[in-house]
Design an enzyme around this catalytic site. Sequence first.
Site, PDB file in Angstrom:
ATOM      1  N   GLU A  82      39.917  70.133  66.463  1.00  0.00           N
ATOM      2  CA  GLU A  82      41.198  69.395  66.593  1.00  0.00           C
ATOM      3  C   GLU A  82      41.136  68.041  65.911  1.00  0.00           C
ATOM      4  OE1 GLU A  82      43.946  70.268  66.895  1.00  0.00           O
ATOM      5  OE2 GLU A  82      43.082  72.183  67.467  1.00  0.00           O
TER       6      GLU A  82
HETATM    7  C1  LIG Z   1      34.127  76.527  67.795  1.00  0.00           C
HETATM    8  C2  LIG Z   1      35.169  76.084  66.825  1.00  0.00           C
HETATM    9  C3  LIG Z   1      36.501  76.387  67.066  1.00  0.00           C
HETATM   10  C4  LIG Z   1      37.480  76.007  66.153  1.00  0.00           C
HETATM   11  N1  LIG Z   1      38.780  76.403  66.350  1.00  0.00           N
HETATM   12  C5  LIG Z   1      39.670  76.223  65.341  1.00  0.00           C
HETATM   13  C6  LIG Z   1      40.976  76.823  65.407  1.00  0.00           C
HETATM   14  O1  LIG Z   1      41.350  77.445  66.402  1.00  0.00           O
HETATM   15  N2  LIG Z   1      41.795  76.693  64.337  1.00  0.00           N
HETATM   16  C7  LIG Z   1      41.424  76.008  63.218  1.00  0.00           C
HETATM   17  O2  LIG Z   1      42.209  75.947  62.282  1.00  0.00           O
HETATM   18  N3  LIG Z   1      40.213  75.415  63.130  1.00  0.00           N
HETATM   19  C8  LIG Z   1      39.330  75.514  64.161  1.00  0.00           C
HETATM   20  N4  LIG Z   1      38.088  74.947  64.070  1.00  0.00           N
HETATM   21  C9  LIG Z   1      37.768  74.140  62.904  1.00  0.00           C
HETATM   22  C10 LIG Z   1      37.652  72.652  63.229  1.00  0.00           C
HETATM   23  O3  LIG Z   1      38.916  72.127  63.552  1.00  0.00           O
HETATM   24  C11 LIG Z   1      36.991  71.975  62.010  1.00  0.00           C
HETATM   25  O4  LIG Z   1      35.632  72.385  62.006  1.00  0.00           O
HETATM   26  C12 LIG Z   1      37.118  70.465  62.073  1.00  0.00           C
HETATM   27  O5  LIG Z   1      38.460  70.065  61.899  1.00  0.00           O
HETATM   28  C13 LIG Z   1      36.275  69.767  60.997  1.00  0.00           C
HETATM   29  O6  LIG Z   1      36.412  70.389  59.752  1.00  0.00           O
HETATM   30  P1  LIG Z   1      35.100  70.803  58.928  1.00  0.00           P
HETATM   31  O7  LIG Z   1      34.236  71.584  59.851  1.00  0.00           O
HETATM   32  O8  LIG Z   1      35.492  71.426  57.664  1.00  0.00           O
HETATM   33  O9  LIG Z   1      34.354  69.433  58.647  1.00  0.00           O
HETATM   34  P2  LIG Z   1      34.631  68.435  57.432  1.00  0.00           P
HETATM   35  O10 LIG Z   1      36.081  68.274  57.195  1.00  0.00           O
HETATM   36  O11 LIG Z   1      33.792  68.853  56.294  1.00  0.00           O
HETATM   37  O12 LIG Z   1      34.090  67.073  58.040  1.00  0.00           O
HETATM   38  C14 LIG Z   1      32.699  66.827  58.251  1.00  0.00           C
HETATM   39  C15 LIG Z   1      32.525  65.445  58.851  1.00  0.00           C
HETATM   40  O13 LIG Z   1      33.033  64.455  57.951  1.00  0.00           O
HETATM   41  C16 LIG Z   1      34.017  63.650  58.561  1.00  0.00           C
HETATM   42  N5  LIG Z   1      35.135  63.431  57.628  1.00  0.00           N
HETATM   43  C17 LIG Z   1      35.776  64.332  56.881  1.00  0.00           C
HETATM   44  N6  LIG Z   1      36.749  63.758  56.160  1.00  0.00           N
HETATM   45  C18 LIG Z   1      36.741  62.460  56.477  1.00  0.00           C
HETATM   46  C19 LIG Z   1      37.517  61.343  56.073  1.00  0.00           C
HETATM   47  N7  LIG Z   1      38.528  61.452  55.225  1.00  0.00           N
HETATM   48  N8  LIG Z   1      37.204  60.156  56.617  1.00  0.00           N
HETATM   49  C20 LIG Z   1      36.210  60.022  57.502  1.00  0.00           C
HETATM   50  N9  LIG Z   1      35.448  61.033  57.920  1.00  0.00           N
HETATM   51  C21 LIG Z   1      35.711  62.243  57.417  1.00  0.00           C
HETATM   52  C22 LIG Z   1      34.512  64.426  59.776  1.00  0.00           C
HETATM   53  O14 LIG Z   1      34.916  63.542  60.804  1.00  0.00           O
HETATM   54  C23 LIG Z   1      33.276  65.224  60.170  1.00  0.00           C
HETATM   55  O15 LIG Z   1      32.470  64.454  61.030  1.00  0.00           O
HETATM   56  C24 LIG Z   1      37.112  75.265  65.007  1.00  0.00           C
HETATM   57  C25 LIG Z   1      35.774  74.928  64.786  1.00  0.00           C
HETATM   58  C26 LIG Z   1      34.805  75.339  65.666  1.00  0.00           C
HETATM   59  C27 LIG Z   1      33.377  75.004  65.364  1.00  0.00           C
END
Ligand SMILES: Cc1cc2nc3c(=O)[nH]c(=O)nc-3n(C[C@H](O)[C@H](O)[C@H](O)COP(=O)(O)OP(=O)(O)OC[C@H]3O[C@@H](n4cnc5c(N)ncnc54)[C@H](O)[C@@H]3O)c2cc1C
Length: 596
Positions: free
Chosen positions: A441
């Site tokens: 989220e």
């Molecule tokens: C168990 C689980 C359930 C989930 N359920 C859903 C779901 O129901 N629907 C759905 O769509 N997704 C879902 N997700 C996905 C989840 O919302 C994403 O994993 C999350 O939003 C982060 O995206 P990412 O993993 O690609 O990390 P990234 O976007 O690659 O980010 C990695 C890190 O970098 C930081 N970061 C990235 N961009 C920036 C920025 N511009 N400025 C500062 N910091 C930044 C982030 O805070 C994070 O700490 C789920 C994930 C898991 C693991």
Amino acid sequence: MPSYKAPVDDTLFLLRDVLEYERYGNLPRFGEAPLDVVEAVLSEGGKFAEEVLQPLNHSGDTQGCSRDADGSVRTPKGFKDAYKAYSEGGWVGLDGDPAYGGQGLPHFLAVALSEYTIAANLAFAMYPGLTNGAAAALATHGNAELKQRYLPKMTSGEWTATMNLTEPHCGTDLGLIKTRATPQADGSFAITGQKIFISAGEHDLTDNIIHLVLARIDGAPAGTKGISLFVVPKVIVGDDGSLGARNGVACGSIEHKMGIHGNATCVLNYDGAKGWLVGEENRGLNAMFVMMNAARLGVAVQGLSLSEVAYQNAAAYAKERLQGRSLTGPKAPDKPADPLLVHPDVRRMLLEIRAFNEAARALMLWVALSEDEALSSPDANARKLADDRVGLLTPVIKGVFTDQGFANAVKAQQVLGGHGYIAEWGMEQFVRDARITMIYEGANGVQALDLVGRKLPKDGGRAITAFFGDVSAFLAAGKDDAALAPYFGPAKAALGQLQQATMWLMQNGMKNPDNAGAASNDYMHLFGLASLAFMWARIAKAVLARQAAGTSDAALDSKLTLAKFFAARMLPEAGACLARLSSGAETLMALPAAAF
Ligand SMILES: Cc1cc2nc3c(=O)[nH]c(=O)nc-3n(C[C@H](O)[C@H](O)[C@H](O)COP(=O)(O)OP(=O)(O)OC[C@H]3O[C@@H](n4cnc5c(N)ncnc54)[C@H](O)[C@@H]3O)c2cc1C
């Protein structure tokens, strides 16, 4: 095995005495929800959480979900029956629109109850939780036909729903979404692409799953301005509501993950699946934000819930486990050792959790009541003020409650020593389950950025100015009352620090945007601490009023001690946040990339 008791009495005290429930009596749905009805709903729902959901928490974690070769997914033993009982009990549609079969009760009541169901079994609670968020988005942005087709069965819980944002190459940065939507002659779209990490994406609880999917219509502009929202049912729904053919969406795999094992986290492959546009073309993010905001508040509650259940079990353990003697002499001389609770450091851990939980519950309920006000107040200005408050506090409580929820689960685990690390006691599950709440989220770093980058400057700072006004006015009204001073003084000091930090951001964030990014996490936590101090001031005032009226009791009296503990031992962190954030971005950005 851990246990759980829903804190119904505390919720009721906060609603009645602290948040002055009767002030909301002018809102349309509140006529149906006098406090005795609220009490009955919370007691009944709390019992369901304690007796039906909590006993499935550990077994659900151990068994997890499994996927068969045909792509179908089985939830842990007992989930299906529990879900049937939950939906047939009308719990899914508690605050649903009566036009679609909902019970039409106020929204805050569903939020208050969700604290209990999540604490009892987070993995289970996510299935109906996501459905509620999707229903809100469809109700706000769907056309009449879509609403009529999907909302009744989502409201009754006969169907669940999901949120499909994430793709393999795109999480935070939704502008990178690749899933395609190709217009069809019949007005529908063919959806093709892959979504990953989709919570509750496939399961055996219901006959149909309604996916809300972000995709790019052929030829749409690049970036976030070219994203649209679609409703894509797992099974096509006929005009008469009957279920037809399977749609072109399948679960490719389920993730093996750290926690929430009872909730299926799925890779969903869309292969020309039939979807229907929700809202306007290329305005999909705007429509999905209804679901994302609801989900962010839901995830904030998850932080509090796990903190509460972890506290309950750690406190019970600390009273039973005999180890060592009190520094001031034996407290249980007839026993071979004193209970853990005599040790100041064990008390520190328990009190830090509890002093967070009780104020966080107040803050959560205040935000939830504000959501009701924003949705339905007859007064346009009150609606606007409440909407501003919810928008401002959403990233604060999502980020702070979940950071704290995880930290508190770890602290509670620490109280159990080695037994906290052993699966049988359940504490390690709380730690594992709590961890995801900081990530999904919108990871907490992104919540902090949303707060400083969007919510503070929005409408010329209208929301933050009103927030400062609310807190200042409350504290000013008690300034001449010596009995309030130990609680109001610290809250005033924390407010001052938050105002100083806000001023620093205004002066330095524009000059160098990295200053804003570098300050964001500390600013969010400072905001959380100041808000919790405000809640402790409100709680203390209400307890003192009860004492004056002769209607207090030991549980309420103990809140004054907790308020003082919070001020003395937790609030000083606000000063550290202010010092850190005012140091600017320089030391963060100085190292060249090659040095990492
Ligand atoms: C168990 C689980 C359930 C989930 N359920 C859903 C779901 O129901 N629907 C759905 O769509 N997704 C879902 N997700 C996905 C989840 O919302 C994403 O994993 C999350 O939003 C982060 O995206 P990412 O993993 O690609 O990390 P990234 O976007 O690659 O980010 C990695 C890190 O970098 C930081 N970061 C990235 N961009 C920036 C920025 N511009 N400025 C500062 N910091 C930044 C982030 O805070 C994070 O700490 C789920 C994930 C898991 C693991």
